[in-house]
Design a protein around this motif. Structure first.
Motif, mmCIF file in Angstrom:
data_model
loop_
_atom_site.group_PDB
_atom_site.id
_atom_site.type_symbol
_atom_site.label_atom_id
_atom_site.label_comp_id
_atom_site.label_asym_id
_atom_site.label_seq_id
_atom_site.Cartn_x
_atom_site.Cartn_y
_atom_site.Cartn_z
ATOM 1 N N PRO A 1 66.575 56.387 79.991
ATOM 2 C CA PRO A 1 66.786 56.755 78.634
ATOM 3 C C PRO A 1 68.211 57.349 78.410
ATOM 4 O O PRO A 1 68.706 57.952 79.481
ATOM 5 N N ARG A 2 68.687 57.395 77.390
ATOM 6 C CA ARG A 2 69.974 58.201 77.137
ATOM 7 C C ARG A 2 69.844 59.624 77.278
ATOM 8 O O ARG A 2 68.975 60.250 76.901
ATOM 9 N N PRO A 3 70.622 60.162 78.109
ATOM 10 C CA PRO A 3 70.498 61.791 78.373
ATOM 11 C C PRO A 3 70.659 62.543 77.107
ATOM 12 O O PRO A 3 71.385 62.198 76.334
ATOM 13 N N LEU A 4 69.799 63.411 77.213
ATOM 14 C CA LEU A 4 69.638 64.160 75.967
ATOM 15 C C LEU A 4 70.836 64.985 75.564
ATOM 16 O O LEU A 4 71.590 65.362 76.309
ATOM 17 N N GLY A 5 71.030 65.040 74.215
ATOM 18 C CA GLY A 5 72.206 65.815 73.674
ATOM 19 C C GLY A 5 71.822 67.296 73.679
ATOM 20 O O GLY A 5 70.723 67.828 73.973
ATOM 21 N N GLY A 6 72.707 68.227 73.406
ATOM 22 C CA GLY A 6 72.671 69.758 73.496
ATOM 23 C C GLY A 6 71.442 70.146 72.845
ATOM 24 O O GLY A 6 70.644 70.897 73.276
ATOM 25 N N ALA A 7 71.332 69.905 71.262
ATOM 26 C CA ALA A 7 70.275 70.554 70.583
ATOM 27 C C ALA A 7 69.089 69.807 70.824
ATOM 28 O O ALA A 7 67.842 70.496 70.953
ATOM 29 N N ALA A 8 69.089 68.678 71.386
ATOM 30 C CA ALA A 8 67.902 68.112 71.615
ATOM 31 C C ALA A 8 67.171 68.579 72.873
ATOM 32 O O ALA A 8 65.983 68.472 73.119
#
Length: 485
Positions: A50-57
């Motif tokens: 999966p795409r690595p999570l962004g900061g808020a997520a």
């Protein structure tokens, strides 16, 4: 089948952080006892995963996992945490825990789907059956296609084809299980790949996975801003689901009004992390009494837009970076870091755009009408590539997922499937006059952006002229068309 204390299933949680309506968890409990696992995954050298999570997520994931751990504990189910390559961790966990099977909810982005197939093969070859289950979608992508075609590329015929399909009954949470045996519980201690939830590093501002963006600039911004506006977790999600009637009532008319707190349900991050299943949302929407059928239909239609996004993502492996309409690979976007930074900071001098970017920074969310307006301004008035905006939203939205985020950006930019005509350029001043005529939304959020500017400090000239920049965008589009003919 009776519960056999010796039969143990590992349930690998991903974006399905709930205990209600969870097919994999329900099937695992039907077989016997369960141990849960969640992995902070990284993509491997081949780009799988999966795409690595962004900061808020990442903040949302941490808080939601904390809630899930508590809910599973009430059922007697331990939840283990790990970080790294799932291709290494899942087979190792299955072997170390001596489980009889592994179950998970299916993923649909090609890079994740390929990884899951690889892991399933590894487990099967090791003598451990692996089972995948539906849980994230109402309609699985391979079950529908247009007559004589490969997959739907336009929403309306897709919606017509799938909207009346039966999706099954919502499942209750599984029954509490008996405590694990002393031997099994002891086997959980000292496993070298197990981390604590805090040890996953979801809150430390590292490894954004999307370059030098929001969380890299201010590593813990979400803990003092976004946290004031949300309470993640599957129990809270169920409570909010019971209030859905307020969001559906008058939805067809009010959903475009960003200042109205009831104009949307606010359930998008709940759906993104699987705190609620789409089946739960659909069942509740269909069961809400005394609402206008046009409002109900309009709300359910939006739920199926999400399905359509995943339908496209399943079939298009490069949706993150490549335009769905190939001619847009030649579009003459401009390299303008200064304009991009003004947009990110909400200092463009365009009130609705700046207010939207401030809401995003402060809450990790933005009203959809404003999302379209801010995206159009970036890609068409500033002529900045849609990918830069998509990356910023990925890092700052609590509800950004691998399908909706790039698909929506491509739609606005004019290069996606079922895209709006390129010449549809949202005029942010007209949008403000139409959907925020009293200035309630703009006044609420100006002064709350990344730099903490006051309204007086933000009072400056727009960085572009809307009319002139619109003409420049249309001219750029004409150049692209002439070069591809």
């Amino acid at each position: 089948m009776s519960h056999d204390r010796e039969h143990l299933t590992l349930v690998w949680f991903r974006d399905d952080l709930r205990v209600d309506d969870h097919e994999a968890l329900t099937a695992a409990r039907a077989d016997g006892q369960v141990i849960g696992l969640w992995i902070r995954e990284c993509r491997d050298d081949d780009g799988l995963g999966p795409r690595p999570l962004g900061g808020a997520a990442r903040w949302w994931a941490h808080e939601s996992l904390l809630a899930l751990e508590s809910e599973l504990a009430k059922l007697g189910i331990p939840l283990l945490f790990a970080a790294g390559s799932a291709a290494d961790i899942v087979p190792r966990a299955a072997a170390d825990l001596k489980v009889n099977a592994v179950r998970w909810s299916r993923r649909y982005a090609p890079a994740s789907r390929d990884l899951d197939a690889q892991i399933k093969t590894q487990l099967t070859d090791a003598g451990c059956p692996a089972h995948s289950h539906c849980g994230a979608l109402l309609v699985e992508p391979w079950t529908t296609s247009p007559q004589g075609g490969d997959f739907y590329k336009v929403f309306t015929p897709f919606f017509t084809a799938v909207r009346d399909r039966a999706v099954g009954e919502v499942l209750p949470p599984p029954a509490e299980q008996k405590p694990l045996s002393d031997a099994r519980r002891k086997s959980l201690d000292g496993l070298p790949w197990v981390r604590s939830l805090d040890g996953l590093g979801l809150l430390d501002g590292t490894d954004t996975g999307s370059g030098d963006f929001a969380s890299a600039r201010t590593p813990q911004w979400w803990r003092t801003t976004v946290a004031e506006h949300w309470n993640p977790g599957c129990r809270e999600a169920l409570r909010r689901l019971q209030e859905l009637s307020e969001a559906i009532d008058d939805y067809a008319e009010s959903h475009d009004i960003p200042a109205d707190p009831d104009s949307t349900s606010g359930l998008s991050p709940r759906l993104r992390f699987g705190e609620l299943s789409p089946r739960q949302l659909l069942a509740t929407a269909l069961d809400v009494p005394e609402v206008n059928e046009d409002d109900r239909h309009a709300w359910i239609r939006q739920l199926y837009w999400r399905e359509f996004s995943w339908h496209l993502t399943y079939h298009l492996p490069n949706i993150e970076t490549e335009p769905m309409r190939p001619e847009f690979a030649r579009f003459p976007y401009e390299d303008d870091p200064e304009a991009l930074e003004h947009w990110q900071d909400g200092t463009t001098g365009i009130p609705l755009v700046d207010a939207g970017m401030a809401q995003l920074w402060q809450t990790g969310w933005m009203h959809n009408r404003v999302r379209m307006t801010t995206a159009s301004f970036l890609t068409k008035n500033l002529l900045v590539h849609w990918w830069h905006g998509e990356q910023w939203f990925w890092d700052t939205l609590v509800d950004a997922d691998e399908a909706n985020n790039p698909m929506s950006w491509q739609w606005v930019a004019g290069c996606g499937a079922d895209a709006a005509p390129y010449f549809r350029i949202f005029n942010p001043e007209r949008q403000r006059e139409r959907f925020d005529p009293d200035g309630e939304y703009v006044n609420r959020w100006l002064g709350h952006g990344p730099g903490g500017l006051t309204p007086a400090e933000r009072d400056h000239e727009p960085i572009v002229d809307l009319k002139t920049s619109r003409q420049a965008a249309l001219a750029a589009y004409d150049r692209m068309k002439s070069e591809t003919q």
